[in-house]
Design an enzyme around this catalytic site. Structure first.
Site, mmCIF file in Angstrom:
data_model
loop_
_atom_site.group_PDB
_atom_site.id
_atom_site.type_symbol
_atom_site.label_atom_id
_atom_site.label_comp_id
_atom_site.label_asym_id
_atom_site.label_seq_id
_atom_site.Cartn_x
_atom_site.Cartn_y
_atom_site.Cartn_z
ATOM 1 C CE LYS A 189 -3.929 -2.035 -0.337
ATOM 2 N NZ LYS A 189 -3.535 -3.387 -0.390
HETATM 3 C C1 LIG Z 1 -9.753 -2.595 -1.627
HETATM 4 C C2 LIG Z 1 -9.033 -3.451 -0.500
HETATM 5 N N1 LIG Z 1 -9.757 -3.476 0.552
HETATM 6 C C3 LIG Z 1 -9.061 -4.121 1.580
HETATM 7 C C4 LIG Z 1 -7.863 -4.905 1.551
HETATM 8 C C5 LIG Z 1 -7.188 -5.734 2.599
HETATM 9 O O1 LIG Z 1 -6.221 -4.931 3.170
HETATM 10 P P1 LIG Z 1 -5.521 -5.744 4.437
HETATM 11 O O2 LIG Z 1 -4.591 -6.644 3.600
HETATM 12 O O3 LIG Z 1 -4.656 -4.670 5.142
HETATM 13 O O4 LIG Z 1 -6.423 -6.462 5.268
HETATM 14 C C6 LIG Z 1 -7.249 -4.431 0.383
HETATM 15 C C7 LIG Z 1 -6.125 -5.427 0.115
HETATM 16 O O5 LIG Z 1 -5.091 -5.224 -0.941
HETATM 17 C C8 LIG Z 1 -7.826 -3.988 -0.828
HETATM 18 O O6 LIG Z 1 -7.212 -3.732 -1.784
#
Ligand SMILES: Cc1ncc(COP(=O)(O)O)c(C=O)c1O
Length: 384
Positions: A189
């Site tokens: 990210k």
């Molecule tokens: C749109 C979106 N929401 C949620 C997530 C989940 O994030 P995390 O890995 O921090 O749980 C991602 C992960 O890439 C994502 O692209």
């Protein structure tokens, strides 16, 4: 065709930018003897809360954890329908299924690939309890329209702002409009803590989530006089961010504006060089938008381009050692969601078949950006 010289290094699709500041802050945490959620997590929460201008923030172990807590805190559960895009990562739909709610997939807009307010409104029924929007690639969805929709129908609005850490639309910061919003600090990210996330929003809801995210224990560990001096008031989960991760997070957060500016610079270079290639659509940025640029997403029309999206990805990889990514496999096409779309999703399906994410991150040099541009030009038969 002039592929890269054999010795050219693999250009990854993404690489985090971590410096001495993060290392020093982590060492400070290690030396402090306090490793779990504590002073550093609290500092990180304050920084995010103050900059977003929201009532409260809770640092957690992932965006998925934040989404799960958001649904639990908002009282969304069995029998509830929640409208959400299918052109997203599986995190929000999975969290919905975990609480017993039903994701109702509505189509996205062709300009931004964000959930379309009209399609979302058409999907509302008496069972609808909430809308979970997602700011695709870092371009905020129509925040004004979704706030209005949620208010008119009495629905909870949750922003999955994993892609939009520093993005605005119509003067509103992504993450500041929903009743609750979530950020991701996953390794790829815009800023990272390795794994991590943040839940922000209305104080009463974040408070409830904080309780649920530390086992339902009524007092955090650092505020207790004796270790057993607590009560469990709800059956909670364990989702807090450690201070080790928060140490990285506070330093990364202070670099967010600079990281986003560099991403925007790379995006501008790509757009000026690639716009006009037949069958290749560069990302649109609507008026009034400050894009977060988590992704630089191009869309390849196989009827007009000299090659398909998959051929482009394969040739960039094998001939030019340039890695790319795809966002996303629509959730309704994933095995566990088979048959779950109860309306057609043509824009979602076309976008998913054509989309390719090019490398776009602050650790890229200008030469590497040029390398990607030259490679794409060559694939289109253009000599530099
Ligand atoms: C749109 C979106 N929401 C949620 C997530 C989940 O994030 P995390 O890995 O921090 O749980 C991602 C992960 O890439 C994502 O692209």
């Amino acid at each position: 065709m002039t592929p890269q010289t054999p010795e050219a290094e693999q250009l990854p699709w993404n690489r985090p930018s971590l410096g001495e500041e993060e290392i020093t802050e982590v060492i400070d945490t290690l030396r402090s003897g306090w490793l779990t959620h504590g002073p550093k997590a609290t500092r990180f929460e304050s920084a995010v809360r103050d900059e977003l201008g929201v009532q409260d923030a809770f640092a957690v172990s992932s965006c998925t954890a934040a989404l799960h807590l958001a649904l639990l805190a908002a009282g969304i559960g069995a029998g509830d329908d929640v409208i959400t895009p299918s052109l997203t990562f599986c995190a929000a739909p999975n969290a919905l299924r975990q609480v017993g709610a039903r994701p109702v997939f509505a189509d996205v807009e062709p300009a931004t690939y964000n959930l379309c307010p009209e399609q979302a409104e058409a999907a509302i029924t008496s069972a609808t309890k909430a809308i979970v929007v997602m700011h695709y690639a870092g371009h905020p969805c129509d925040l004004v329209a979704f706030r209005d929709l949620a208010d008119r129908y009495g629905l909870v609005l949750i922003e999955d702002a994993a892609h939009a850490l520093l993005a605005r639309r119509d003067g509103l910061r992504a993450g500041s409009v929903g009743d609750l919003a979530t950020f991701s600090f996953y390794a790829n990210k815009v800023i990272t803590t390795g794994e991590g996330g943040m839940l922000i929003g209305r104080r009463s809801l974040v408070d409830r989530a904080r309780l649920l995210g530390r086992h339902g224990i009524d007092a955090p560990v650092w505020q207790r006089r004796r270790s057993a001096d607590y009560e469990v008031t709800v059956p909670g989960l364990k989702y807090v961010m450690s201070d080790l991760a928060a140490a990285v997070g506070v330093r990364q957060w202070s670099k967010l504006a600079a990281f986003t500016a560099r991403r925007a610079q790379i995006a501008a270079a790509y757009t000026s060089a690639l716009a006009g290639l037949p069958g290749l659509a560069t990302p649109q940025v609507l008026p009034g938008v400050e894009h977060g640029w988590f992704l630089y997403a191009v869309f390849i029309d196989p009827e007009q381009a000299p090659l398909t999206r998959d051929q482009m990805a394969d040739r960039l990889h094998t001939e030019y050692k340039i890695a790319t990514s795809q966002h996303f496999r629509p959730v309704h096409t994933l095995q566990v969601y088979a048959g779950s779309a109860d309306r057609p999703l043509p824009v979602t399906e076309t976008a998913a078949a054509r989309q390719l994410s090019l490398p776009c991150y602050p650790a890229m040099t200008d030469q590497q950006v040029e390398r990607v541009i030259t490679a794409v030009h060559e694939l289109w038969g253009k000599r530099s």
